[in-house]
Design a protein around this motif. Structure first.
Motif, short mmCIF file in Angstrom:
data_model
loop_
_atom_site.label_atom_id
_atom_site.label_comp_id
_atom_site.label_asym_id
_atom_site.label_seq_id
_atom_site.Cartn_x
_atom_site.Cartn_y
_atom_site.Cartn_z
N TYR A 121 0.89 -1.07 -0.05
CA TYR A 121 -0.07 -0.12 -0.02
C TYR A 121 0.87 1.38 -0.07
O TYR A 121 1.96 1.27 0.58
N GLN A 122 0.72 2.12 -0.91
CA GLN A 122 1.37 3.43 -0.97
C GLN A 122 0.53 4.58 -0.81
O GLN A 122 -0.17 4.86 -1.78
N ALA A 123 0.50 5.18 0.57
CA ALA A 123 -0.30 6.19 0.58
C ALA A 123 -0.07 7.56 -0.05
O ALA A 123 1.27 7.73 -0.36
N ASN A 124 -0.85 8.31 -0.41
CA ASN A 124 -0.49 9.72 -1.12
C ASN A 124 0.19 9.48 -2.30
O ASN A 124 1.27 10.26 -2.91
N ASP A 125 -0.36 8.63 -3.09
CA ASP A 125 0.08 8.20 -4.42
C ASP A 125 -0.74 9.05 -5.39
O ASP A 125 -1.71 8.60 -5.69
N SER A 126 -0.13 9.88 -5.80
CA SER A 126 -1.05 11.26 -6.89
C SER A 126 -1.20 10.70 -8.22
O SER A 126 -2.34 10.83 -8.52
N ALA A 127 -0.21 9.75 -8.49
CA ALA A 127 -0.67 9.12 -9.91
C ALA A 127 -1.70 8.15 -9.86
O ALA A 127 -2.82 7.94 -10.58
N GLN A 128 -1.82 7.20 -8.42
CA GLN A 128 -2.89 6.54 -8.45
C GLN A 128 -4.13 7.26 -8.10
O GLN A 128 -5.33 6.78 -8.78
N THR A 129 -4.19 8.45 -7.40
CA THR A 129 -5.36 8.95 -7.11
C THR A 129 -6.09 9.59 -8.46
O THR A 129 -7.29 9.47 -8.72
N THR A 130 -5.12 9.72 -9.30
CA THR A 130 -5.51 10.26 -10.61
C THR A 130 -6.06 9.30 -11.39
O THR A 130 -7.36 9.64 -11.97
N LEU A 131 -5.65 8.19 -11.37
CA LEU A 131 -6.36 6.79 -12.20
C LEU A 131 -7.61 6.79 -11.63
O LEU A 131 -8.79 6.57 -12.27
N ASP A 132 -7.80 6.62 -9.98
CA ASP A 132 -8.86 6.35 -9.33
C ASP A 132 -9.99 7.26 -9.72
O ASP A 132 -11.28 6.90 -10.02
N ILE A 133 -9.77 8.55 -9.74
CA ILE A 133 -10.75 9.62 -9.92
C ILE A 133 -11.20 9.57 -11.37
O ILE A 133 -12.58 9.58 -11.60
N ASN A 134 -10.27 9.25 -12.32
CA ASN A 134 -10.66 9.38 -13.65
C ASN A 134 -11.76 8.07 -14.00
O ASN A 134 -12.67 8.01 -14.82
N PHE A 135 -11.27 6.97 -13.27
CA PHE A 135 -12.07 5.66 -13.51
C PHE A 135 -13.40 5.89 -13.21
O PHE A 135 -14.37 5.47 -13.57
N ALA A 136 -13.35 6.39 -11.80
CA ALA A 136 -14.53 6.47 -11.05
C ALA A 136 -15.44 7.53 -11.72
O ALA A 136 -17.15 7.36 -11.65
N SER A 137 -15.17 8.48 -12.49
CA SER A 137 -15.84 9.34 -13.20
C SER A 137 -16.94 8.80 -14.26
O SER A 137 -17.85 9.24 -14.74
N ARG A 138 -16.52 7.58 -14.60
CA ARG A 138 -17.12 6.84 -15.78
C ARG A 138 -18.53 6.58 -15.39
O ARG A 138 -19.50 6.40 -15.99
N PHE A 139 -18.81 6.52 -13.82
CA PHE A 139 -19.87 5.74 -13.37
C PHE A 139 -20.51 6.73 -12.39
O PHE A 139 -21.70 6.32 -11.89
N SER A 140 -20.12 7.93 -12.17
CA SER A 140 -20.49 8.63 -11.25
C SER A 140 -21.94 9.36 -11.38
O SER A 140 -22.68 9.72 -10.84
N GLY A 141 -22.34 9.57 -12.97
CA GLY A 141 -23.59 9.84 -13.26
C GLY A 141 -24.68 8.79 -13.58
O GLY A 141 -25.59 9.17 -14.20
#
Length: 518
Positions: free
Chosen positions: A305-325
């Motif tokens: 587990y790598q906390a504060n991984d900004s690249a991972q956070t960006t991937l997570d946010i972009n992927f989650a946005s596919r389903f947020s609506g």
């Protein structure tokens, strides 16, 4: 006298038992057995690995006893043989019983289900259950090889001895089915934790041996792929008996490798699971199940587990946005798997939005574990909104807020539990009953506060109760109250009463409940 065996002594006993088993099963596929002869096949196969502590919950550091005497007597603190028990994991066992209760009665009235290793511990107890059915479903797993890297190391390992034993257990079950005139309709197996270089080769070898055994017993149509995992196999076997469904799959990063699944990619592991679930992948815009798979970024570690991984956070946010609506109708079809790490969700990002009407969720276990179990849940609860909501929220409570990395293993819950005792770890568990009791007061309080904070008014008056084992925290059972569906619980420990989830308002489903009243 209670004995603690050394590894070399255990191996000698194992080899003797395996030799007896294999000798006893020679050419039996062509020879009908009596019931007594078939039961005799289990005698050298009863104890899993013939370890001094067949179940980790009975370790001497907890209860002060070992559980296998020098004469082979079973000295476990409690007999453990109800159907569907995959391992000493109440969380998995409870979910299996929930899923069983949701299967069509026409199916459960005619079909017996069992997990090979647990069945082998006490096959006699299952006989009334088997004799009341016409069909038999067998699930099981082959022990993983861990980090074993060479064939020579595997050939002299405990894992190879255990693989022979596990094949003999499967053969004994097939022979017993024949003796009782039961038709075996499904055999679902997987292979456990294997990060070593030869994991893939060993899996293919075991797959070949398993399929050859099925052919020799007259079941060529039951041959299949030996997928990665273990604890999800009985749930997958149940799901496969339901009508086939189509599934659309989206990955954050399909090439993300999975540590315990022999470093295979998320896409390959998932694809190999589908036939054993009765699911057909489609690229069409029309599908039954929509699957979102959160994975590690390209270059991200697959075993840390790598906390504060900004690249991972960006991937997570972009992927989650596919389903947020998504609309409610779309959420009803959406199953979510957090495959960024094993044995716990990475964080709450994979929940996408604080809605309670998603189809299914999974973040616990290895990638193979969580994928197989989550998709089995999705298929079984598909047309049951009450069960769907309850099992979704229970999975979130367990996998994210009680077992997740950001929330629990590295976060606020971890800090609170360390305030009770430093003699504790999320993986290793606790050492005393007093610490167990104290810990679960903290866990229940913390998880309910976090669930309420995350879901707000969507949660209503729901609360969550965790029932512990004397072992690892992330394998506790959880139940939502008031329940939306009358789903049963499993039971492992009868004493102390604090350990028994049946002391709540939940129905019981044990072996006795599966046997028709005369």
């Amino acid at each position: 006298m209670i004995a603690t065996f050394t590894h070399s002594a255990i191996k000698k006993i194992a080899q003797l038992s395996i030799g007896l088993a294999m000798a006893a099963t020679t050419s039996l596929s062509a020879t009908p057995l009596t019931e007594a002869q078939a039961i005799d096949m289990f005698k050298p196969l009863r104890f899993y690995g013939l370890k001094s502590i067949p179940q980790d919950v009975d370790g001497s550091n907890v209860l002060g006893v070992h559980t296998l005497s020098s004469t082979g007597a079973d000295l476990r603190s409690e007999t453990l043989y109800p159907p569907f028990v995959l391992s000493p994991r109440r969380q998995t066992d409870g979910m299996i019983r929930q899923l069983y209760s949701l299967l069509p009665k026409s199916l459960t009235d005619t079909t017996a289900f069992a997990v090979a290793d647990r069945f082998s511990q006490n096959p006699e107890a299952y006989l009334p259950y088997l004799k009341s059915r016409q069909k038999f479903v067998i699930a099981g797993s082959f022990m993983g090889i861990g980090s074993t890297a060479t064939r020579a190391a595997y050939d002299t390992s405990w894992a190879k001895d255990q693989h022979i034993r596990e094949l003999a257990q499967l053969e004994a079950m097939l022979a017993l089915a024949g003796a009782l005139n039961l038709t075996v309709t499904n055999v679902t197996y997987a292979m456990g934790d294997s990060s070593g270089a030869i994991g893939g080769a060993v899996r293919l070898e075991m797959q070949g041996k398993m399929n050859a055994l099925l052919v020799s017993y007259g079941y060529p149509a039951l041959q299949g792929t030996l997928s990665w995992g273990a604890d999800e196999t009985i749930a997958m076997a149940m799901a496969k008996l339901l009508p086939s469904k189509t599934i659309r799959i989206q990955y954050a990063n399909p090439s993300a490798t999975q540590w315990y699944d022999s470093q295979n990619t998320a896409q390959r592991i998932t694809t190999e699971k589908l036939p054993s679930l009765g699911l057909v992948q489609t690229a069409s815009s029309t599908f039954d199940i929509d699957l979102a798979v959160f994975t590690r970024r390209v270059g991200g570690a697959n075993n840390d587990y790598q906390a504060n991984d900004s690249a991972q956070t960006t991937l997570d946010i972009n992927f989650a946005s596919r389903f947020s609506g998504y609309t409610a109708a779309q959420r009803n079809k959406l199953a979510i798997v957090d495959g960024r790490m094993f044995n716990g969700s990475w964080d709450s990002m994979s929940l996408i939005r604080p809605n309670t009407d998603y189809l299914a969720y999974g973040g616990w276990g290895t990638f193979g574990n969580k994928m197989g179990l989550t998709l089995a849940v999705a298929k079984i609860v598909y047309n049951n909104p009450a069960a769907r909501k309850q099992m979704y929220l229970e999975a979130v409570a367990h996998d994210v807020f009680m077992g997740g990395y950001a929330e629990a293993q590295r976060g606020a819950l971890f800090a609170r539990l360390r305030n009770i005792t430093t003699d504790w770890g999320h993986w290793s568990g606790w050492k005393t009953q007093a610490h167990t009791n104290d810990s679960f007061w903290v866990i229940n309080d913390f998880v309910n506060l976090r669930m309420k904070a995350y879901y707000g008014a969507n949660l209503g008056n729901k609360t969550f109760r965790f029932s512990p084992q004397i072992w690892r925290i992330f394998e506790a059972d959880v139940r939502m109250t008031p329940a939306d569906a009358a789903l049963p619980v499993g039971v492992y420990r009868t004493s102390p009463s604090f350990m028994n989830p049946q002391n709540g308002v939940f129905p019981k489903l044990g072996l006795a409940e599966l046997i028709p009243t005369p």
